[in-house]
Design an enzyme around this catalytic site. Structure first.
Site, PDB file in Angstrom:
ATOM      1  N   GLY A   1       1.209  -1.087  -0.200  1.00 39.57           N
ATOM      2  CA  GLY A   1       0.128  -0.202   0.042  1.00 39.57           C
ATOM      3  C   GLY A   1       1.111   1.172   0.312  1.00 39.57           C
ATOM      4  N   ILE A   2       0.412   2.521   1.226  1.00 40.52           N
ATOM      5  CA  ILE A   2       1.115   3.448   0.703  1.00 40.52           C
ATOM      6  C   ILE A   2       2.723   3.672   1.271  1.00 40.52           C
ATOM      7  CG2 ILE A   2       0.905   5.915   1.756  1.00 40.52           C
ATOM      8  CD1 ILE A   2      -2.305   5.258   1.677  1.00 40.52           C
TER       9      ILE A   2
ATOM     10  N   ASP B   1       4.861  -6.964  14.239  1.00 38.80           N
ATOM     11  CA  ASP B   1       2.775  -5.885  14.344  1.00 38.80           C
ATOM     12  C   ASP B   1       3.563  -4.527  15.715  1.00 38.80           C
ATOM     13  OD1 ASP B   1       0.951  -5.257  15.896  1.00 38.80           O
ATOM     14  OD2 ASP B   1       0.112  -7.609  15.598  1.00 38.80           O
ATOM     15  N   VAL B   2       3.185  -3.260  15.277  1.00 37.26           N
ATOM     16  CA  VAL B   2       4.190  -2.926  15.609  1.00 37.26           C
ATOM     17  C   VAL B   2       2.904  -2.348  16.634  1.00 37.26           C
ATOM     18  CG1 VAL B   2       4.668  -1.341  13.777  1.00 37.26           C
ATOM     19  CG2 VAL B   2       2.072  -1.341  14.122  1.00 37.26           C
TER      20      VAL B   2
ATOM     21  N   TYR C   1     -12.119   4.766  14.329  1.00 38.11           N
ATOM     22  CA  TYR C   1     -10.798   5.268  13.416  1.00 38.11           C
ATOM     23  C   TYR C   1     -11.054   6.882  13.204  1.00 38.11           C
ATOM     24  CZ  TYR C   1      -8.272   5.178   8.930  1.00 38.11           C
ATOM     25  OH  TYR C   1      -7.192   6.434   7.376  1.00 38.11           O
TER      26      TYR C   1
ATOM     27  N   LYS D   1      -7.270   8.763  14.187  1.00 39.00           N
ATOM     28  CA  LYS D   1      -6.729   9.249  13.076  1.00 39.00           C
ATOM     29  C   LYS D   1      -6.160  11.019  14.228  1.00 39.00           C
ATOM     30  CE  LYS D   1      -5.446   6.348  10.366  1.00 39.00           C
ATOM     31  NZ  LYS D   1      -4.110   6.378  11.122  1.00 39.00           N
TER      32      LYS D   1
ATOM     33  N   GLY E   1      -6.415  11.130   1.818  1.00 37.74           N
ATOM     34  CA  GLY E   1      -7.866  11.508   1.480  1.00 37.74           C
ATOM     35  C   GLY E   1      -8.624   9.808   0.589  1.00 37.74           C
ATOM     36  N   ILE E   2      -8.690  10.073  -0.306  1.00 39.29           N
ATOM     37  CA  ILE E   2      -8.393   8.644  -1.178  1.00 39.29           C
ATOM     38  C   ILE E   2      -6.924   8.189  -1.885  1.00 39.29           C
ATOM     39  CG2 ILE E   2      -9.838   7.368  -2.818  1.00 39.29           C
ATOM     40  CD1 ILE E   2     -12.505   9.199  -2.243  1.00 39.29           C
TER      41      ILE E   2
ATOM     42  N   THR F   1      -5.936   1.427  -2.102  1.00 38.11           N
ATOM     43  CA  THR F   1      -5.077   0.200  -1.505  1.00 38.11           C
ATOM     44  C   THR F   1      -6.371  -0.656  -1.545  1.00 38.11           C
ATOM     45  OG1 THR F   1      -5.109   1.639   0.675  1.00 38.11           O
ATOM     46  CG2 THR F   1      -3.343   2.101  -1.215  1.00 38.11           C
TER      47      THR F   1
HETATM   48  P1  NAD Z   1      -3.299  -1.191   3.175  1.00 38.92           P
HETATM   49  O1  NAD Z   1      -4.261  -1.660   4.415  1.00 38.92           O
HETATM   50  O2  NAD Z   1      -3.615  -1.584   1.738  1.00 38.92           O
HETATM   51  O3  NAD Z   1      -2.180  -1.408   3.981  1.00 38.92           O
HETATM   52  C1  NAD Z   1      -1.087  -0.700   5.559  1.00 38.92           C
HETATM   53  C2  NAD Z   1      -0.059  -1.998   6.018  1.00 38.92           C
HETATM   54  O4  NAD Z   1       0.579  -1.349   7.044  1.00 38.92           O
HETATM   55  C3  NAD Z   1      -0.068  -3.229   5.679  1.00 38.92           C
HETATM   56  O5  NAD Z   1       0.987  -3.296   5.223  1.00 38.92           O
HETATM   57  C4  NAD Z   1      -0.505  -4.543   6.768  1.00 38.92           C
HETATM   58  O6  NAD Z   1      -0.094  -5.353   7.228  1.00 38.92           O
HETATM   59  C5  NAD Z   1       0.372  -2.984   7.472  1.00 38.92           C
HETATM   60  N1  NAD Z   1      -0.077  -3.170   9.008  1.00 38.92           N
HETATM   61  C6  NAD Z   1      -1.633  -3.467   9.403  1.00 38.92           C
HETATM   62  N2  NAD Z   1      -1.291  -3.077  10.886  1.00 38.92           N
HETATM   63  C7  NAD Z   1      -0.315  -3.533  11.051  1.00 38.92           C
HETATM   64  C8  NAD Z   1       0.514  -3.363  12.562  1.00 38.92           C
HETATM   65  N3  NAD Z   1       0.384  -3.883  13.709  1.00 38.92           N
HETATM   66  N4  NAD Z   1       2.341  -4.200  12.456  1.00 38.92           N
HETATM   67  C9  NAD Z   1       2.612  -4.086  11.283  1.00 38.92           C
HETATM   68  N5  NAD Z   1       2.818  -3.691  10.128  1.00 38.92           N
HETATM   69  C10 NAD Z   1       0.957  -3.705  10.383  1.00 38.92           C
HETATM   70  O7  NAD Z   1      -3.329   0.605   3.904  1.00 38.92           O
HETATM   71  P2  NAD Z   1      -2.816   2.092   3.153  1.00 38.92           P
HETATM   72  O8  NAD Z   1      -4.325   1.990   2.339  1.00 38.92           O
HETATM   73  O9  NAD Z   1      -1.555   1.635   2.586  1.00 38.92           O
HETATM   74  O10 NAD Z   1      -2.866   2.600   4.497  1.00 38.92           O
HETATM   75  C11 NAD Z   1      -1.292   3.421   5.130  1.00 38.92           C
HETATM   76  C12 NAD Z   1      -1.944   4.417   6.085  1.00 38.92           C
HETATM   77  O11 NAD Z   1      -1.981   5.748   5.520  1.00 38.92           O
HETATM   78  C13 NAD Z   1      -3.093   3.639   7.615  1.00 38.92           C
HETATM   79  O12 NAD Z   1      -2.328   4.455   8.574  1.00 38.92           O
HETATM   80  C14 NAD Z   1      -3.772   4.223   6.628  1.00 38.92           C
HETATM   81  O13 NAD Z   1      -5.141   4.580   7.665  1.00 38.92           O
HETATM   82  C15 NAD Z   1      -3.278   5.748   5.974  1.00 38.92           C
HETATM   83  N6  NAD Z   1      -5.014   6.216   5.214  1.00 38.92           N
HETATM   84  C16 NAD Z   1      -5.051   5.664   3.957  1.00 38.92           C
HETATM   85  C17 NAD Z   1      -6.354   6.694   2.989  1.00 38.92           C
HETATM   86  C18 NAD Z   1      -6.324   5.193   1.748  1.00 38.92           C
HETATM   87  O14 NAD Z   1      -7.270   5.795   1.374  1.00 38.92           O
HETATM   88  N7  NAD Z   1      -6.098   4.569   1.339  1.00 38.92           N
HETATM   89  C19 NAD Z   1      -6.684   7.694   4.037  1.00 38.92           C
HETATM   90  C20 NAD Z   1      -6.143   8.253   4.511  1.00 38.92           C
HETATM   91  C21 NAD Z   1      -4.951   7.419   5.651  1.00 38.92           C
END
Ligand code: NAD
Length: 268
Positions: A26-27, A71-72, A163, A167, A194-195, A198
């Site tokens: 993901g991000i 696991d964080v 959530y 945040k 925002g969006i 992933t």
């Molecule tokens: P995702 O679910 O695609 O990826 C999350 C990653 O974090 C995964 O690799 C997962 O294994 C890892 N992870 C989850 N829990 C964990 C833990 N306890 N310990 C270690 N690793 C862990 O999510 P994403 O969309 O890439 O989001 C990344 C961040 O951005 C998150 O904090 C999310 O809340 C934030 N965010 C995402 C969006 C969006 O639109 N995707 C929007 C706003 C904020």
């Protein structure tokens, strides 16, 4: 094609050491890749063991990348991940607390366990990692912490009280640490995507869509994208570009801020 921050910052992060939690996909993977492309050594930390493949992918592309499975939310595993940082590099310059989870639930069905689980990953783990990193970042002289908040750290959405709470919490935590760590030259900022398309959004589209009306897959997210002034979702690269700037010397007067990276979805 978006302007690629790693080209603009090419070589800027050479000899800087960057840890990205949730860096396996993901991000987070996009952020790790961008820092690696800009010259940094990166450690991808993720609870998913497939993080080893993600780090290997970066190495195959010629970058300096390692991984740690952790696991964080688990204090001992966080300490072990930081022990690996010290073993690998002897220090740390940038910590990106990106790991996060979301669940969508109406109030009466939201269990205490689920509420606490989301807070544990999105907020408490940020505290744990910041605490372990503080000494290393103070010693760096260019220490930076970047914490993932969200548009939901600005405004709560329906069916995600846990959530949104998590945040909003990240922003307060980051501001407090920015004040405490500023005298030792460590900057702390949070960022609010925002969006970003992933795996998280596949879940959001399905679960929000089910509760908010008779949406077919992809329809709800498209409705929300239509409401974004820049009319497109973010790529991980968009988020990474902001983080490169904030972590760079060009961002050296910025601390304690929460910065939206959302195509204009929120203007605050
Ligand atoms: P995702 O679910 O695609 O990826 C999350 C990653 O974090 C995964 O690799 C997962 O294994 C890892 N992870 C989850 N829990 C964990 C833990 N306890 N310990 C270690 N690793 C862990 O999510 P994403 O969309 O890439 O989001 C990344 C961040 O951005 C998150 O904090 C999310 O809340 C934030 N965010 C995402 C969006 C969006 O639109 N995707 C929007 C706003 C904020």
């Amino acid at each position: 094609m978006n302007p690629v921050g790693s080209e603009i910052f090419a070589g800027h992060f050479r000899s800087r050491r960057v840890m990205v939690t949730g860096g396996g996909s993901g991000i987070g993977f996009g952020i790790a890749q961008a820092f690696a492309e800009a010259g940094a050594s990166v450690l991808l930390v993720d609870r998913n063991p497939l993080v080893s493949d993600s780090a290997a992918q970066l190495r195959e592309a010629g970058y300096d990348a390692e991984h740690a499975v952790a696991d964080v939310t688990d204090e001992a595993q966080v300490k072990a991940a930081f022990a690996r940082v010290v073993d690998l590099w002897g220090g740390l310059d940038v910590l990106v607390n990106n790991a996060g989870i979301i669940t969508i639930s109406n109030l009466e069905d939201l269990s205490l366990e689920e509420f606490n689980k989301v807070l544990a990953v999105n907020t408490t783990a940020v505290f744990l990692c910041c605490r372990e990193a503080a000494g290393l970042l103070r010693a760096s002289g260019k220490g930076v912490i970047l914490n993932a908040s969200s548009g939901q750290g600005r405004q709560g959405f329906i069916y995600t009280p846990h959530y949104a709470a998590s945040k909003f919490g990240v922003i307060g935590l980051s501001q407090s640490l920015a004040k405490e760590l500023a005298p030792s030259g460590v900057r702390v900022n949070s960022y609010c995507p925002g969006i970003v398309k992933t795996e998280m959004w596949e879940y959001n589209d399905r679960e929000w869509g089910r509760r908010l009306g008779d949406y077919k897959p992809g329809e709800l997210i498209q409705e929300w994208i239509d409401g974004i002034p820049l009319k497109r979702p973010a790529e991980a690269t968009d988020v990474a570009n902001l983080l490169l700037f904030l972590a760079s010397d060009a961002g050296s007067y910025i601390t304690g801020q929460a910065i939206n990276i959302d195509g204009g979805m929120f203007m605050n």
